[in-house]
Design a protein around this motif. Structure first.
Motif, short mmCIF file in Angstrom:
data_model
loop_
_atom_site.label_atom_id
_atom_site.label_comp_id
_atom_site.label_asym_id
_atom_site.label_seq_id
_atom_site.Cartn_x
_atom_site.Cartn_y
_atom_site.Cartn_z
N TYR A 20 44.16 45.03 28.60
CA TYR A 20 43.66 43.75 29.12
C TYR A 20 42.96 43.96 30.46
N TYR A 21 43.52 44.81 31.33
CA TYR A 21 42.88 45.14 32.61
C TYR A 21 41.49 45.71 32.36
N ASP A 22 41.37 46.53 31.32
CA ASP A 22 40.07 47.10 30.96
C ASP A 22 39.12 45.98 30.50
N LYS A 23 39.63 45.10 29.69
CA LYS A 23 38.81 44.02 29.11
C LYS A 23 38.21 43.12 30.19
N ILE A 24 39.01 42.80 31.24
CA ILE A 24 38.52 41.88 32.28
C ILE A 24 37.82 42.64 33.42
N GLY A 25 37.76 43.95 33.30
CA GLY A 25 37.05 44.74 34.31
C GLY A 25 37.85 45.01 35.57
N LEU A 26 39.16 44.78 35.52
CA LEU A 26 40.00 45.02 36.69
C LEU A 26 40.26 46.52 36.87
N LEU A 27 40.55 47.20 35.77
CA LEU A 27 40.79 48.65 35.83
C LEU A 27 40.18 49.29 34.58
N LYS A 28 39.01 49.86 34.77
CA LYS A 28 38.35 50.56 33.68
C LYS A 28 38.89 51.99 33.58
N PRO A 29 39.01 52.52 32.36
CA PRO A 29 39.41 53.92 32.23
C PRO A 29 38.30 54.80 32.81
N THR A 30 38.70 55.99 33.25
CA THR A 30 37.72 56.92 33.82
C THR A 30 36.70 57.33 32.78
N GLN A 49 47.92 51.51 41.22
CA GLN A 49 49.03 51.30 42.15
C GLN A 49 48.73 50.15 43.10
N GLU A 50 47.49 50.08 43.59
CA GLU A 50 47.09 48.98 44.47
C GLU A 50 47.21 47.64 43.74
N ILE A 51 46.78 47.64 42.48
CA ILE A 51 46.86 46.41 41.68
C ILE A 51 48.31 45.97 41.53
N MET A 52 49.19 46.94 41.32
CA MET A 52 50.62 46.63 41.17
C MET A 52 51.17 46.02 42.45
N PHE A 53 50.73 46.51 43.62
CA PHE A 53 51.17 45.94 44.90
C PHE A 53 50.69 44.48 45.01
N PRO A 60 46.88 36.15 41.47
CA PRO A 60 46.31 36.15 40.11
C PRO A 60 45.36 37.32 39.88
N LEU A 61 45.29 37.78 38.65
CA LEU A 61 44.50 38.96 38.32
C LEU A 61 43.03 38.82 38.71
N MET A 62 42.44 37.67 38.43
CA MET A 62 41.02 37.50 38.73
C MET A 62 40.77 37.49 40.24
N ASP A 63 41.75 37.01 41.00
CA ASP A 63 41.62 37.06 42.47
C ASP A 63 41.73 38.50 42.97
N ILE A 64 42.61 39.28 42.33
CA ILE A 64 42.73 40.70 42.68
C ILE A 64 41.40 41.40 42.43
N LYS A 65 40.78 41.07 41.29
CA LYS A 65 39.49 41.68 40.95
C LYS A 65 38.43 41.35 42.01
N LYS A 66 38.39 40.09 42.42
CA LYS A 66 37.41 39.68 43.44
C LYS A 66 37.64 40.41 44.75
N ILE A 67 38.92 40.55 45.13
CA ILE A 67 39.26 41.25 46.38
C ILE A 67 38.80 42.71 46.31
N MET A 68 39.14 43.38 45.22
CA MET A 68 38.88 44.81 45.13
C MET A 68 37.41 45.12 44.84
N ASP A 69 36.68 44.14 44.30
CA ASP A 69 35.25 44.33 44.04
C ASP A 69 34.40 44.02 45.26
N ASN A 70 35.02 43.39 46.27
CA ASN A 70 34.28 43.03 47.48
C ASN A 70 33.78 44.30 48.19
N PRO A 71 32.50 44.36 48.54
CA PRO A 71 31.96 45.55 49.23
C PRO A 71 32.70 45.86 50.54
N GLY A 72 33.28 44.83 51.17
CA GLY A 72 33.98 45.03 52.44
C GLY A 72 35.46 45.36 52.26
#
Length: 279
Positions: A20-30, A49-53, A60-72
């Motif tokens: 599911y993480y792969d599907k939503i683009g949160l954690l793509k396989p290498t 590991q960061e996602i787990m923290f 929420p997962l989509m908020d985590i994605k936004k945070i980690m995708d932020n250039p800053g």
């Protein structure tokens, strides 16, 4: 490289969740094998590991994605914030566990009946009898007479917030009455408790100067122990949290504490108490 099955075994996260993480683009396989199997390298595992923290912080997962995708996005800064949050969460749970332990011992039978006039009079009379003469004389000077000072003390029990605080600290009105009636007014005991308090506040200031929160937490534990003795409490959590709240209001108590132990002492003690109990 590790397969999705191996990653699941290492982290405890289900294969379904990783997909599911792969599907939503949160954690793509290498990379994907020719057969379509997902493979993850060490960098991907670090991101997981960061996602787990973040999930421990209930983001929420989509908020985590936004945070980690932020250039800053700053990994070190995020880890520091996560560590601070989880420490507060741990401390709050420790405080709750401490309360539950006391309840299991039978020391917190909650009872919120109001104090009767007779009960208030009984406690005030005992307090006046046990009060050191020099302290009583000072209060008589302030209020004009012993009777007027007694009226002032009795008025405290008519104050709903003050009465509620007593009940919160002791767990029941019976325990509050019992604690007051245990007081002997022994000057030697009072002096010893005050001296212990001074030592604890000096440790707080040493912790403040060194920026050492472990030392500050140790001081909170010592203060809780001393408060239990001073006020015949089963658990000092609530009274210390109220003390912290009082300090943060920067009133006369905070001014007196800072005057005695050093500028900023009251605020540091307040933060140390709140951090210790995860408030």
């Amino acid at each position: 490289m590790k397969t999705v099955k191996e990653v699941s075994k290492i982290t405890g996260i289900s294969i379904r969740t990783l997909r599911y993480y792969d599907k939503i683009g949160l954690l793509k396989p290498t990379e994907l094998t020719k057969s379509g199997y997902r493979l993850y390298d060490n960098k991907a595992l670090e991101k997981l590991q960061e996602i787990m923290f973040f999930r421990e912080m209930e983001i929420p997962l989509m908020d985590i994605k936004k945070i980690m995708d932020n250039p800053g996005y700053d990994k070190e800064q995020a880890l520091s914030a996560q560590k601070s949050f989880l420490e507060r969460k741990r401390n709050r749970l420790n405080g709750i566990i401490e309360l539950i332990t006391d309840v299991m011992k039978g020391v917190h039978t909650m009872s919120f009946g109001a104090f009767s006039n007779e009960e208030a009079e009984k406690m005030v009379n005992h307090t006046l009898e046990c009060m050191p003469k020099e302290h009583l004389d000072r209060q008589v000077q302030v209020y004009g007479s012993k009777d007027k000072y007694k009226e002032h003390l009795l008025s405290g029990f008519a104050n709903e917030q003050a009465a509620a605080d007593l009940l919160k600290w002791y767990g029941s009105k019976e325990k509050a009455i019992g604690a007051v009636m245990q007081s002997t007014g022994n000057n030697g005991e009072i002096k010893q408790e005050q001296e212990e308090n001074s030592k604890i506040y000096q440790q707080f200031m040493a912790a403040k100067k060194a920026g050492n929160m472990d030392m500050a937490h140790s001081a909170v534990e010592m203060l809780a122990k001393n408060y239990k003795t001073m006020f015949a409490l089963d658990n000092a959590r609530n009274i210390l949290l109220d003390l912290a709240k009082e300090y943060m209001q920067k009133g006369k108590l905070a001014e007196a504490t800072d005057s005695q132990f050093g500028e900023g002492c009251s605020e540091f003690v307040a933060h140390a108490i709140q951090h210790y109990y995860g408030a």
